[in-house]
Scaffold this motif. Structure first.
Motif, PDB file in Angstrom:
ATOM      1  N   ASP A 257      -7.245  -5.433   1.017  1.00  0.00           N
ATOM      2  CA  ASP A 257      -7.468  -3.991   0.950  1.00  0.00           C
ATOM      3  C   ASP A 257      -6.940  -3.481  -0.385  1.00  0.00           C
ATOM      4  OD1 ASP A 257      -7.803  -1.318   1.284  1.00  0.00           O
ATOM      5  OD2 ASP A 257      -6.650  -1.136   3.136  1.00  0.00           O
ATOM      6  N   LEU A 258      -7.869  -3.126  -1.288  1.00  0.00           N
ATOM      7  CA  LEU A 258      -7.511  -2.657  -2.630  1.00  0.00           C
ATOM      8  C   LEU A 258      -7.980  -1.227  -2.858  1.00  0.00           C
ATOM      9  CD1 LEU A 258      -8.602  -5.804  -4.720  1.00  0.00           C
ATOM     10  CD2 LEU A 258      -6.469  -5.440  -3.495  1.00  0.00           C
ATOM     11  N   HIS A 259      -8.360  -0.510  -1.819  1.00  0.00           N
ATOM     12  CA  HIS A 259      -8.966   0.803  -2.008  1.00  0.00           C
ATOM     13  C   HIS A 259      -7.981   1.801  -2.620  1.00  0.00           C
ATOM     14  CE1 HIS A 259      -6.996   2.133   1.828  1.00  0.00           C
ATOM     15  NE2 HIS A 259      -7.085   3.321   1.269  1.00  0.00           N
ATOM     16  N   GLY A 260      -8.552   2.813  -3.284  1.00  0.00           N
ATOM     17  CA  GLY A 260      -7.731   3.897  -3.806  1.00  0.00           C
ATOM     18  C   GLY A 260      -6.921   3.540  -5.026  1.00  0.00           C
ATOM     19  N   ASN A 261      -7.419   2.636  -5.884  1.00  0.00           N
ATOM     20  CA  ASN A 261      -6.769   2.320  -7.148  1.00  0.00           C
ATOM     21  C   ASN A 261      -7.748   2.634  -8.286  1.00  0.00           C
ATOM     22  OD1 ASN A 261      -3.993   0.876  -6.738  1.00  0.00           O
ATOM     23  ND2 ASN A 261      -5.296   0.014  -5.141  1.00  0.00           N
TER      24      ASN A 261
ATOM     25  N   SER B 244       0.812  -1.217   0.000  1.00  0.00           N
ATOM     26  CA  SER B 244       0.000   0.000   0.000  1.00  0.00           C
ATOM     27  C   SER B 244       0.846   1.268   0.000  1.00  0.00           C
ATOM     28  CB  SER B 244      -0.924   0.020   1.224  1.00  0.00           C
ATOM     29  OG  SER B 244      -1.830  -1.053   1.197  1.00  0.00           O
TER      30      SER B 244
ATOM     31  N   SER C  29     -17.140  -0.512   2.229  1.00  0.00           N
ATOM     32  CA  SER C  29     -16.157  -1.334   1.524  1.00  0.00           C
ATOM     33  C   SER C  29     -16.262  -1.155   0.015  1.00  0.00           C
ATOM     34  CB  SER C  29     -16.358  -2.815   1.863  1.00  0.00           C
ATOM     35  OG  SER C  29     -16.198  -3.044   3.236  1.00  0.00           O
TER      36      SER C  29
ATOM     37  N   ASN D 172     -12.528   2.801  -6.334  1.00  0.00           N
ATOM     38  CA  ASN D 172     -11.993   2.256  -7.577  1.00  0.00           C
ATOM     39  C   ASN D 172     -12.978   2.593  -8.698  1.00  0.00           C
ATOM     40  OD1 ASN D 172      -9.394   0.499  -7.261  1.00  0.00           O
ATOM     41  ND2 ASN D 172     -10.594   0.033  -5.434  1.00  0.00           N
TER      42      ASN D 172
ATOM     43  N   ASP E  61     -11.839  -4.148   1.762  1.00  0.00           N
ATOM     44  CA  ASP E  61     -12.026  -2.773   1.307  1.00  0.00           C
ATOM     45  C   ASP E  61     -11.712  -2.665  -0.177  1.00  0.00           C
ATOM     46  OD1 ASP E  61     -12.300  -0.063   0.991  1.00  0.00           O
ATOM     47  OD2 ASP E  61     -10.981   0.493   2.641  1.00  0.00           O
TER      48      ASP E  61
ATOM     49  N   ALA F 100      -3.534  -1.100  -1.381  1.00  0.00           N
ATOM     50  CA  ALA F 100      -4.269   0.162  -1.403  1.00  0.00           C
ATOM     51  C   ALA F 100      -3.399   1.338  -1.818  1.00  0.00           C
ATOM     52  CB  ALA F 100      -4.875   0.432  -0.031  1.00  0.00           C
ATOM     53  N   GLU F 101      -4.074   2.382  -2.334  1.00  0.00           N
ATOM     54  CA  GLU F 101      -3.445   3.663  -2.665  1.00  0.00           C
ATOM     55  C   GLU F 101      -2.251   3.495  -3.604  1.00  0.00           C
ATOM     56  OE1 GLU F 101      -4.735   6.450  -1.999  1.00  0.00           O
ATOM     57  OE2 GLU F 101      -6.240   5.901  -0.521  1.00  0.00           O
TER      58      GLU F 101
ATOM     59  N   PHE G 208      -2.519  -6.313   0.915  1.00  0.00           N
ATOM     60  CA  PHE G 208      -2.794  -4.881   1.013  1.00  0.00           C
ATOM     61  C   PHE G 208      -2.141  -4.176  -0.178  1.00  0.00           C
ATOM     62  CE2 PHE G 208      -3.846  -6.362   5.089  1.00  0.00           C
ATOM     63  CZ  PHE G 208      -4.588  -5.397   5.767  1.00  0.00           C
TER      64      PHE G 208
END
Length: 613
Positions: free
Chosen positions: A154-158, A107, A197, A180, A176, A132-133, A130
């Motif tokens: 956690d894959l958020h913010g891609n 991340s 999520s 996206n 999460d 993320a971002e 993880f």
């Protein structure tokens, strides 16, 4: 969690790591790599257990360059790999070659491009991913969804797009996919997840978000009056349906929000932690305007400097409520282009002068021990104070012993945790020789675990700055018999708390009555211990897992020695720590007799006389 390794040796691993470092740039943070005088396990970012290498934690170092997976393959064992908050870029390396990897943390970097569908194929032991971002695009790889042991993702913010694949796992601790470009219907197997999520994906629909709209039905030709009437009826019906759906969605949102708020505020009966495995409602950290007067400064960093963010950055950061206990709320804050930190709000330090508070916080900031959760910064306001700590990825010990989302702790893991707690407590006794309660609030929810299950003590050293009346009512150091009877803490009061923690770790039972608010709670320990004797004192999760039965009995006796009602007979901290250090994962000799006694789960009540008076 047991880590074992035989070949190659630490020396061989050292050379492999130096080869890995040579492919990195801006690696000044790793300058002590190669220092033979301190040994590999003391190199920055190296994770060891019992002098056995098992992972890399290269976080917040500004690293760039080539992550050579082929070089990492030469290591004896690599269970965990973390490069959170660095400057790596380009496609994700071929980590699937590392088939024994259990945790992958990438991340907050600049990785980009699509991840191949088979990128995680064969990684059957992988539990934590993880990503993320970063700047990943394309579909979420199908091989990730098929991992049999996946617990955290956690894959958020891609910029992942397309449909969400069917994940094989159902009971995630962390899940999460927010922010996206995902679209389509959310798989039914994920319909029970927190709506947050999936937030920030405009193309997603289905539970727990708004229902997916069906394709509009065909209508007759508008040339006939009958067709016109039918069309008008269809439009009217569609309008009513849409209205009902919107109303239902609003009601569902309000109900979910209400339940979440209730969850944050009424769950005091369950032990909260500085880092809980499960998270609650996302929001911003709120500090009352009254507390932020013109004479209040900003964040004051202590110990190792962690620049890059100010108080306003912290208050604006996306935050998750981890708990709301007797001292105030605890948040996990994700700073923009910064680290993940934990922020604790205190409202019961209002009678502490600014100078005294500053001096004490700076003293806490100078503490440095692998089993203490480091204090990063603090904020002094008239009405409330903020303490900023590092974030421990694996949550609290309490959440693993008693929570639904925790992992199973075997005997080796529990022994490792108790040894770490004892070492951290011993360090506090040495650093605060004049304090009756150098920790003051030692309980399972104030022991947090990093990603290798190394324990770190939290909320330590605060007795001096917490309002005395509040401390006496809520801090567990004041639950000891000498405080309950004579209203006077002793040097052995923290040892009492250590004994309770040992019994809790061995039994897996939460001493709820003992931790209730107010005086006299320690008297319920007798009933708690008697119930353990009556119903079986050993946690079923560690029965029959190794040959440490005799060692477990030894730890039980240490716990009993720490819980002696009489101060004269209660062990001192030096004796307790020394005895704990002697414990081993397996019995040294023949453990048949003692093991049989151990497994009978009916230790004589006489064995508990000293702590059940």
């Amino acid at each position: 969690m047991i880590f074992t390794c035989f070949l190659p040796s630490l020396a061989d691993n050292a050379q492999v790591l130096l080869n890995f470092k040579n492919l990195l740039t801006n690696a000044d943070a790793l300058n002590n790599w190669g220092n033979q005088s301190i040994g590999l396990c003391s190199w920055t970012g190296i994770l060891c257990f019992n002098q056995t290498f098992h992972g890399l934690r290269l976080e917040n170092m500004g690293l760039r360059g080539n992550i050579s997976v082929d070089t990492l393959l030469e290591l004896s064992r690599l269970n965990s790999f973390s490069v959170i908050n660095n400057s790596f870029e380009g496609p994700m390396p071929a980590f699937k070659k590392l088939v024994s990897l259990r945790a992958l943390f990438l991340s907050n970097n600049k990785f980009s491009g699509e991840i191949l569908d088979d990128a995680f194929e064969g990684m059957t032991r992988l539990k934590r991913v993880f990503l993320a971002e970063n700047e990943f695009t394309g579909h979420i790889p199908a091989s990730l969804a098929k991992l049999p042991k996946l617990l955290d993702v956690d894959l958020h913010g891609n910029s992942f797009g397309g449909n969400i694949p069917e994940f094989q796992q159902r009971d995630f601790r962390v899940f999460d996919l927010s922010n996206n470009k995902l679209e389509g219907q959310i798989p039914e197997s994920l319909s029970n997840k927190d709506p947050k999520s999936f937030a920030g994906n405009e193309g997603l629909c289905g539970e727990p978000l708004s229902p997916c709209m069906a394709s509009p039905p065909s209508v007759p030709s508008p040339n006939s009056s009958k067709g016109k009437k039918l069309k008008n009826d269809v439009i009217l019906t569609a309008g009513v349906v849409v209205g009902v759906i919107l109303l239902a969605s609003i009601l569902a949102f309000l109900i979910i929000r209400y339940r979440r708020k209730k969850h944050v505020t009424v769950e005091d009966a369950l032990p909260h932690s500085v880092n809980s495995v499960s998270t609650s409602e996302a929001k911003s950290i709120v500090v009352t305007q009254e507390s932020m007067t013109s004479e209040d400064g900003g964040l004051n960093f202590v110990g190792r400097e962690k620049g890059g963010f100010e108080l306003q950055d912290l208050l604006r950061a996306s935050a998750e409520v981890l708990g709301s206990g007797s001292f105030g709320s605890t948040y996990k804050a994700l700073l923009l282009n910064g680290p993940v930190v934990v922020v604790k709000r205190f409202k019961h330090m209002n009678n502490v002068g600014k100078k005294e508070f500053y001096e004490h916080m700076k003293r806490l900031g100078r503490l440095s021990h692998p089993n203490l959760l480091p204090l990063v910064a603090f904020y002094y306001g008239k009405e409330e104070k903020l303490l900023v700590h590092d974030f421990a990825e694996n949550g609290s010990l309490a959440s693993h012993l008693h929570g639904k989302g925790g992992c199973v702790l075997d005997w080796a893991s529990r022994l490792k945790i108790i040894k770490g707690v004892a070492r951290g407590l011993a360090y506090l006794y040495e650093e605060f020789p004049d304090e009756a309660l150098p920790h003051g609030h030692l309980k399972s929810s104030n022991v947090v675990l990093d990603h290798s299950l190394e324990p770190r003590l939290a909320e330590y050293g605060l007795v001096r700055v917490v309002e005395k009346k509040h401390a006496q009512q809520f801090m567990v150091g004041y639950k000891s018999p000498e405080v309950s009877q004579f209203e006077r803490a002793s040097e052995k009061s923290d040892v009492w708390c250590l004994g309770i923690l040992i019994l809790e770790v061995l039994t897996g039972r939460f001493p709820a009555s003992y931790l209730r608010h107010g005086k006299g709670a320690s008297e319920d320990l007798a009933a708690w211990v008697e119930s353990i004797v009556r119903e079986g004192w050993i946690d079923g999760e560690i029965r029959g897992k190794g040959n440490g039965e005799g060692e477990m009995v030894k730890l039980l006796r240490i716990g009993m020695g720490c819980c002696e009602w009489s101060l004269e007979r209660r062990w001192g901290w030096r004796e307790a720590v020394a005895k704990i250090e002697e414990l081993k994962e397996t019995d040294a000799g023949d453990h048949g007799t003692e093991g049989d006694h151990f497994y009978s789960s009916s230790l004589s009540l006489d064995d508990f006389v000293s702590i059940s008076k």
